[in-house]
Scaffold this motif. Structure first.
Motif, PDB file in Angstrom:
ATOM      1  N   GLY A  81       0.830  -1.200   0.000  1.00 25.13           N
ATOM      2  CA  GLY A  81       0.000   0.000   0.000  1.00 25.13           C
ATOM      3  C   GLY A  81       0.859   1.243   0.000  1.00 25.13           C
ATOM      4  N   TRP A  82       0.402   2.247  -0.738  1.00 25.38           N
ATOM      5  CA  TRP A  82       1.156   3.498  -0.871  1.00 25.38           C
ATOM      6  C   TRP A  82       0.907   4.373   0.349  1.00 25.38           C
ATOM      7  N   ARG A  96       6.269   6.027  -0.135  1.00 28.39           N
ATOM      8  CA  ARG A  96       6.762   4.657  -0.316  1.00 28.39           C
ATOM      9  C   ARG A  96       5.615   3.658  -0.221  1.00 28.39           C
ATOM     10  N   TYR A  97       5.910   2.408  -0.576  1.00 29.26           N
ATOM     11  CA  TYR A  97       4.947   1.309  -0.400  1.00 29.26           C
ATOM     12  C   TYR A  97       5.304   0.541   0.862  1.00 29.26           C
ATOM     13  N   THR A  98       4.270   0.157   1.624  1.00 27.04           N
ATOM     14  CA  THR A  98       4.476  -0.630   2.841  1.00 27.04           C
ATOM     15  C   THR A  98       3.567  -1.867   2.817  1.00 27.04           C
ATOM     16  N   ARG A  99       3.970  -2.902   3.557  1.00 26.10           N
ATOM     17  CA  ARG A  99       3.156  -4.133   3.655  1.00 26.10           C
ATOM     18  C   ARG A  99       2.026  -3.971   4.660  1.00 26.10           C
ATOM     19  N   THR A 100       2.196  -3.024   5.588  1.00 32.63           N
ATOM     20  CA  THR A 100       1.172  -2.853   6.634  1.00 32.63           C
ATOM     21  C   THR A 100       0.645  -1.420   6.623  1.00 32.63           C
ATOM     22  N   ASP A 101      -0.556  -1.287   7.160  1.00 30.58           N
ATOM     23  CA  ASP A 101      -1.181   0.024   7.329  1.00 30.58           C
ATOM     24  C   ASP A 101      -0.533   0.703   8.529  1.00 30.58           C
TER      25      ASP A 101
END
Ligand code: MD5
Ligand code: FE
Length: 203
Positions: free
Chosen positions: A58-59, A67-72
């Motif tokens: 998720g952006w 950046r993009y991350t795997r978690t909120d």
């Protein structure tokens, strides 16, 4: 109908209309797990567009940058799964537009209200610019700005309506684009809101 915006950028008018209800159910399911929020830009402004994400990546935006991350970051939980209806539509639309075999892993969902805007930017936080981006518009109409490879290149204006799907990649992948400030033109199903989601290969 298909409107060409560039050699490898097009709008498929009304392409999502037959599955609009399934897509809206998907948006509601995503927002129930990862609520829409107004993020800070790297420059310290609050975005007028509210956003959330689904899929493996998720952006996010904060004072440190984009950046993009795997978690909120708000909950610490993985972003919600990408709804099956999003995936199916994205693959079909990409193939229709000349990008077969699209395997997305990220979806950024934007929510606009009257006055919301998205200033000219490039989508360049993804790892592989070889993959296209598929975008779905729902609710109020918006005026889309499509520029060139430099911020100062003249931008064309194209309206985007409920059910429109845009696909761009290849030589058009890094073109500047944005959304003009939203007028209040309420939509029968969504009222004074516009939802846009962009399905991407980010990782
Ligand atoms: C939106 N979203 O409507 C906009 C525009 C974003 C973003 O830009 O990064 O979330 S998506 C439509 C678009 C963008 C770039 C190119 C083309 C369409 N195109 O070639 O048609 O919330
Ligand atoms: Fe963008």
């Amino acid at each position: 109908g298909r409107i060409l915006l560039g050699p490898q950028a097009m709008v498929l008018r009304g392409y999502a209309l037959p599955v609009a209800e399934a897509l809206l159910a998907g948006v509601d399911a995503v927002a129930a797990q990862a609520p829409f929020r107004h993020m800070e830009t790297a420059g310290g402004y609050t975005m007028s567009v509210a956003l959330t994400n689904c899929g493996q990546l998720g952006w996010t935006s904060d004072a440190r940058g984009y950046r993009y991350t795997r978690t909120d970051p708000q909950s610490g939980l993985p972003w919600p799964d990408m709804p099956e209806a999003f995936l199916r539509l994205a693959r079909d639309a990409a193939a229709e537009a000349g990008f077969p075999g699209f395997e997305p892993d990220a979806c950024l969902v934007n929510r606009y209200e009257p006055g919301s805007r998205l200033s000219l930017h490039q989508d360049r936080n993804e790892r592989d610019y070889g993959a296209p981006i598929v975008s779905v518009s729902l609710g109020m109409p918006a005026m889309f700005l499509f520029g060139g490879d430099q911020r100062t290149d003249k931008a064309s204006r194209t309206p985007l309506f409920h059910g429109d799907v845009a696909v761009w990649g290849g030589v058009d992948r890094l073109r500047y684009h944005g959304i003009m400030p939203m007028k209040d033109l309420p939509h029968p199903r969504l009222g004074s809101r516009r939802i846009n989601f962009t399905i991407r290969k980010a990782g």
